[in-house]
Design an enzyme around this catalytic site. Structure first.
Site, PDB file in Angstrom:
ATOM      1  N   GLY A  51      10.794  32.919   4.015  1.00  9.80           N
ATOM      2  CA  GLY A  51      10.288  33.362   5.315  1.00  9.80           C
ATOM      3  C   GLY A  51      10.348  34.865   5.502  1.00  9.80           C
ATOM      4  O   GLY A  51      10.007  35.370   6.558  1.00  9.80           O
ATOM      5  N   CYS A  52      10.787  35.588   4.480  1.00  6.87           N
ATOM      6  CA  CYS A  52      10.750  37.048   4.536  1.00  6.87           C
ATOM      7  C   CYS A  52       9.599  37.513   3.658  1.00  6.87           C
ATOM      8  O   CYS A  52       9.430  37.009   2.556  1.00  6.87           O
ATOM      9  CB  CYS A  52      12.043  37.659   4.014  1.00  6.87           C
ATOM     10  SG  CYS A  52      13.438  37.389   5.102  1.00  6.87           S
ATOM     11  N   GLN A  53       8.828  38.491   4.133  1.00  2.00           N
ATOM     12  CA  GLN A  53       7.711  38.956   3.322  1.00  2.00           C
ATOM     13  C   GLN A  53       8.216  39.804   2.158  1.00  2.00           C
ATOM     14  O   GLN A  53       7.636  39.809   1.089  1.00  2.00           O
ATOM     15  CB  GLN A  53       6.707  39.730   4.163  1.00  2.00           C
ATOM     16  CG  GLN A  53       7.224  41.039   4.690  1.00  2.00           C
ATOM     17  CD  GLN A  53       6.193  41.757   5.544  1.00  2.00           C
ATOM     18  OE1 GLN A  53       6.414  42.018   6.709  1.00  2.00           O
ATOM     19  NE2 GLN A  53       5.058  42.084   4.959  1.00  2.00           N
ATOM     20  N   SER A  54       9.306  40.524   2.381  1.00  2.84           N
ATOM     21  CA  SER A  54       9.900  41.251   1.258  1.00  2.84           C
ATOM     22  C   SER A  54      10.982  40.377   0.656  1.00  2.84           C
ATOM     23  O   SER A  54      11.413  39.402   1.261  1.00  2.84           O
ATOM     24  CB  SER A  54      10.470  42.584   1.729  1.00  2.84           C
ATOM     25  OG  SER A  54      11.066  42.440   2.988  1.00  2.84           O
TER      26      SER A  54
END
Length: 140
Positions: A51-54
């Site tokens: 759920g984190c783009q990075s």
């Protein structure tokens, strides 16, 4: 030993010293540089926060009755955000972590100044921290 509430208040006070968000983001980045870094061996898919783009890796260990978190990210702002969360939740008991609220994030205005994807990432980080605490609480 400071409580979660006390650490959160300390962070709120620190953020209130800055006049604008450019300065605050610079502070978030600086905090990221002081993050207790995750051991390379824990930079696995299993420790990646979904759920984190990075990329964000979060690892938890138990020492005595406390949960110790280490983390890293390949993005400087994200690294700063996880650093703030680790400062709040690391070295606390599983029970205290589970019972803690995260209102301080709204108080420092962080959520309002993050892109929607980063804000979602922040929620995922908190979820993951609580999941680790839950697992350790269950083992007790």
């Amino acid at each position: 030993m400071m409580t979660i509430k006390e650490i959160q208040q300390e962070i709120v006070d620190e953020f209130s010293m800055f006049d604008d968000w450019d300065e605050r983001f610079q502070y978030v980045i600086d905090l990221g540089k002081s993050l207790p870094l995750i051991d390379e061996q824990f930079k696995t898919d299993e420790n990646t926060i979904k759920g984190c783009q990075s990329k964000v890796w979060l690892h938890a260990d138990r020492e005595g009755g406390k949960v110790i978190f280490t983390a890293d990210s390949d993005a400087i702002i994200t690294k700063g955000i996880i650093a703030i969360l680790i400062r709040v939740f690391s070295n606390q008991s599983p029970q205290d972590i589970l019972e803690a609220d995260t209102d301080f994030i709204n108080e420092i205005g962080l959520k309002d100044h993050l892109s929607p994807t980063r804000a979602n990432g922040l929620v995922s980080m908190i979820k993951q921290i609580k999941m680790y605490a839950l697992a350790y609480a269950a083992k007790n």
